[in-house]
Design a protein around this motif. Structure first.
Motif, PDB file in Angstrom:
ATOM      1  N   ILE A  80       0.765  -0.912   0.389  1.00  0.00           N
ATOM      2  CA  ILE A  80      -0.163  -0.185  -0.251  1.00  0.00           C
ATOM      3  C   ILE A  80       0.695   1.206   0.278  1.00  0.00           C
ATOM      4  N   PRO A  81       1.423   1.553  -1.115  1.00  0.00           N
ATOM      5  CA  PRO A  81       2.467   2.736  -1.187  1.00  0.00           C
ATOM      6  C   PRO A  81       1.768   3.748  -0.943  1.00  0.00           C
ATOM      7  N   GLY A  82       1.965   4.971  -0.711  1.00  0.00           N
ATOM      8  CA  GLY A  82       2.247   6.262  -0.493  1.00  0.00           C
ATOM      9  C   GLY A  82       0.971   6.574   0.908  1.00  0.00           C
ATOM     10  N   VAL A  83       0.959   5.811   1.815  1.00  0.00           N
ATOM     11  CA  VAL A  83       0.481   5.666   2.967  1.00  0.00           C
ATOM     12  C   VAL A  83       0.931   4.607   4.625  1.00  0.00           C
ATOM     13  N   VAL A  84      -0.027   6.116   5.356  1.00  0.00           N
ATOM     14  CA  VAL A  84       0.875   5.763   6.591  1.00  0.00           C
ATOM     15  C   VAL A  84      -0.688   5.687   7.463  1.00  0.00           C
ATOM     16  N   GLY A  85      -0.345   5.018   8.714  1.00  0.00           N
ATOM     17  CA  GLY A  85      -1.480   4.968   9.213  1.00  0.00           C
ATOM     18  C   GLY A  85      -1.020   4.979  10.929  1.00  0.00           C
ATOM     19  N   ILE A  86      -1.661   5.303  11.799  1.00  0.00           N
ATOM     20  CA  ILE A  86      -2.114   4.762  13.303  1.00  0.00           C
ATOM     21  C   ILE A  86      -2.441   3.891  13.858  1.00  0.00           C
ATOM     22  N   VAL A  87      -2.286   3.061  14.160  1.00  0.00           N
ATOM     23  CA  VAL A  87      -2.313   1.861  14.604  1.00  0.00           C
ATOM     24  C   VAL A  87      -2.555   1.213  15.834  1.00  0.00           C
ATOM     25  N   GLU A  88      -3.208   0.590  16.447  1.00  0.00           N
ATOM     26  CA  GLU A  88      -3.098   0.235  17.583  1.00  0.00           C
ATOM     27  C   GLU A  88      -2.545  -1.436  17.846  1.00  0.00           C
ATOM     28  N   ARG A  89      -1.685  -1.224  18.721  1.00  0.00           N
ATOM     29  CA  ARG A  89      -0.904  -2.969  19.020  1.00  0.00           C
ATOM     30  C   ARG A  89      -0.240  -3.414  20.323  1.00  0.00           C
ATOM     31  N   HIS A  90      -0.609  -4.563  20.369  1.00  0.00           N
ATOM     32  CA  HIS A  90       0.246  -4.463  21.343  1.00  0.00           C
ATOM     33  C   HIS A  90       1.539  -4.702  21.718  1.00  0.00           C
ATOM     34  N   CYS A  91       1.611  -4.724  23.211  1.00  0.00           N
ATOM     35  CA  CYS A  91       3.213  -4.258  23.093  1.00  0.00           C
ATOM     36  C   CYS A  91       4.418  -5.205  22.907  1.00  0.00           C
ATOM     37  N   ALA A  92       3.144  -6.566  22.735  1.00  0.00           N
ATOM     38  CA  ALA A  92       4.201  -7.608  23.583  1.00  0.00           C
ATOM     39  C   ALA A  92       3.591  -9.083  22.871  1.00  0.00           C
ATOM     40  N   GLY A  99      -5.391 -12.160   5.679  1.00  0.00           N
ATOM     41  CA  GLY A  99      -6.046 -11.589   4.698  1.00  0.00           C
ATOM     42  C   GLY A  99      -6.446 -10.246   5.097  1.00  0.00           C
ATOM     43  N   ILE A 100      -5.667 -10.015   6.240  1.00  0.00           N
ATOM     44  CA  ILE A 100      -6.326  -8.328   6.869  1.00  0.00           C
ATOM     45  C   ILE A 100      -5.131  -7.380   6.480  1.00  0.00           C
ATOM     46  N   LEU A 101      -5.529  -5.838   5.975  1.00  0.00           N
ATOM     47  CA  LEU A 101      -4.624  -4.517   5.699  1.00  0.00           C
ATOM     48  C   LEU A 101      -4.067  -3.774   7.027  1.00  0.00           C
ATOM     49  N   PHE A 102      -3.353  -3.349   7.021  1.00  0.00           N
ATOM     50  CA  PHE A 102      -3.046  -2.525   8.021  1.00  0.00           C
ATOM     51  C   PHE A 102      -4.266  -1.078   7.639  1.00  0.00           C
ATOM     52  N   ILE A 103      -4.574  -0.943   6.983  1.00  0.00           N
ATOM     53  CA  ILE A 103      -5.113   0.593   6.746  1.00  0.00           C
ATOM     54  C   ILE A 103      -7.268  -0.543   7.388  1.00  0.00           C
ATOM     55  N   GLU A 104      -7.296  -1.808   7.574  1.00  0.00           N
ATOM     56  CA  GLU A 104      -8.334  -2.527   7.998  1.00  0.00           C
ATOM     57  C   GLU A 104      -8.672  -1.595   9.243  1.00  0.00           C
ATOM     58  N   ARG A 105      -7.515  -1.696   9.872  1.00  0.00           N
ATOM     59  CA  ARG A 105      -7.386  -1.770  11.536  1.00  0.00           C
ATOM     60  C   ARG A 105      -6.867  -0.112  11.892  1.00  0.00           C
ATOM     61  N   ALA A 106      -6.672   0.920  10.792  1.00  0.00           N
ATOM     62  CA  ALA A 106      -5.519   1.671  11.008  1.00  0.00           C
ATOM     63  C   ALA A 106      -6.982   2.696  12.002  1.00  0.00           C
ATOM     64  N   LYS A 107      -6.583   3.350  12.390  1.00  0.00           N
ATOM     65  CA  LYS A 107      -6.919   4.433  13.620  1.00  0.00           C
ATOM     66  C   LYS A 107      -7.333   6.159  12.459  1.00  0.00           C
ATOM     67  N   THR A 108      -6.078   6.113  12.448  1.00  0.00           N
ATOM     68  CA  THR A 108      -5.585   7.321  11.518  1.00  0.00           C
ATOM     69  C   THR A 108      -4.867   6.674  10.032  1.00  0.00           C
ATOM     70  N   LEU A 109      -5.600   7.281   9.180  1.00  0.00           N
ATOM     71  CA  LEU A 109      -4.481   7.079   7.255  1.00  0.00           C
ATOM     72  C   LEU A 109      -4.657   8.468   7.040  1.00  0.00           C
ATOM     73  N   TYR A 110      -3.408   8.520   6.854  1.00  0.00           N
ATOM     74  CA  TYR A 110      -2.365   9.976   5.882  1.00  0.00           C
ATOM     75  C   TYR A 110      -1.621   8.933   4.751  1.00  0.00           C
ATOM     76  N   GLU A 111      -2.405   9.934   3.699  1.00  0.00           N
ATOM     77  CA  GLU A 111      -0.940   9.846   2.336  1.00  0.00           C
ATOM     78  C   GLU A 111       0.916  10.544   2.648  1.00  0.00           C
ATOM     79  N   THR A 112       1.291   9.904   2.455  1.00  0.00           N
ATOM     80  CA  THR A 112       2.812  10.671   1.836  1.00  0.00           C
ATOM     81  C   THR A 112       3.298  10.350   1.238  1.00  0.00           C
TER      82      THR A 112
END
Ligand code: NI
Length: 155
Positions: free
Chosen positions: A92-104, A138-151
């Motif tokens: 998914i070039p050109g996109v970054v997002g904020i994703v909540e992940r488990h710390c460990a 079959g899950i992409l990070f953009i489906e979990r992201a709280k916020t997405l930005y274009e770069t």
């Protein structure tokens, strides 16, 4: 070794639940070598087999502390503590997002020599394991992201 083409968002293989690898043989090791070369060529931290068009439960990661291949991985433990992290994906070039992940996380997997291993991970490695493990489901990070930005500096 050969650099492989990366499947981009929209490709159906990225949305499939991938199939386990039943035997770790030379062909699997050759695939791992090609995925490693592809990941390094594109400055990725990780790469999952569906991203190069193979619907297999396999991903590779180098978080800066060494390369590892994870075959038939299973995340067996996740910390209750979670954190918001910035994330991107070679598919998914050109996109970054904020994703909540488990710390460990703890991951069980088979390595390139067919040995079952257990690894406890935190930091970038834990994030990469969760991101790549999502790919084989079959899950992409953009489906979990709280916020997405274009770069604009994707390459
Ligand atoms: Ni990705």
């Amino acid at each position: 070794m050969a650099k492989l083409n990366i499947e981009l968002i929209g490709s159906p293989v990225l949305k499939q639940v991938a199939t386990p690898i039943d035997k770790v043989d030379k062909s699997v090791r050759a695939l791992i070598d090609d995925m490693k070369e592809t990941m390094y060529a594109d400055n990725g931290v990780g790469l999952a087999a569906p991203q190069i068009g193979k619907s297999l439960r396999l991903f590779v990661i180098d978080d800066g502390n060494g390369f590892e291949a994870y075959i038939n991985p299973v995340i067996t433990e996740k910390s209750a503590e979670m954190t918001d992290l910035s994330e991107g994906c070679l598919s998914i070039p050109g996109v970054v997002g904020i994703v909540e992940r488990h710390c460990a996380v703890t991951v069980e997997y088979t390595n390139r020599w067919g040995k079952r291993k257990v690894k406890k991970a935190d930091g970038l490695l834990a994030q990469a394991i969760q991101h790549e493990n999502d790919h084989i489901d079959g899950i992409l990070f953009i489906e979990r992201a709280k916020t997405l930005y274009e770069t604009k500096d994707e390459d």
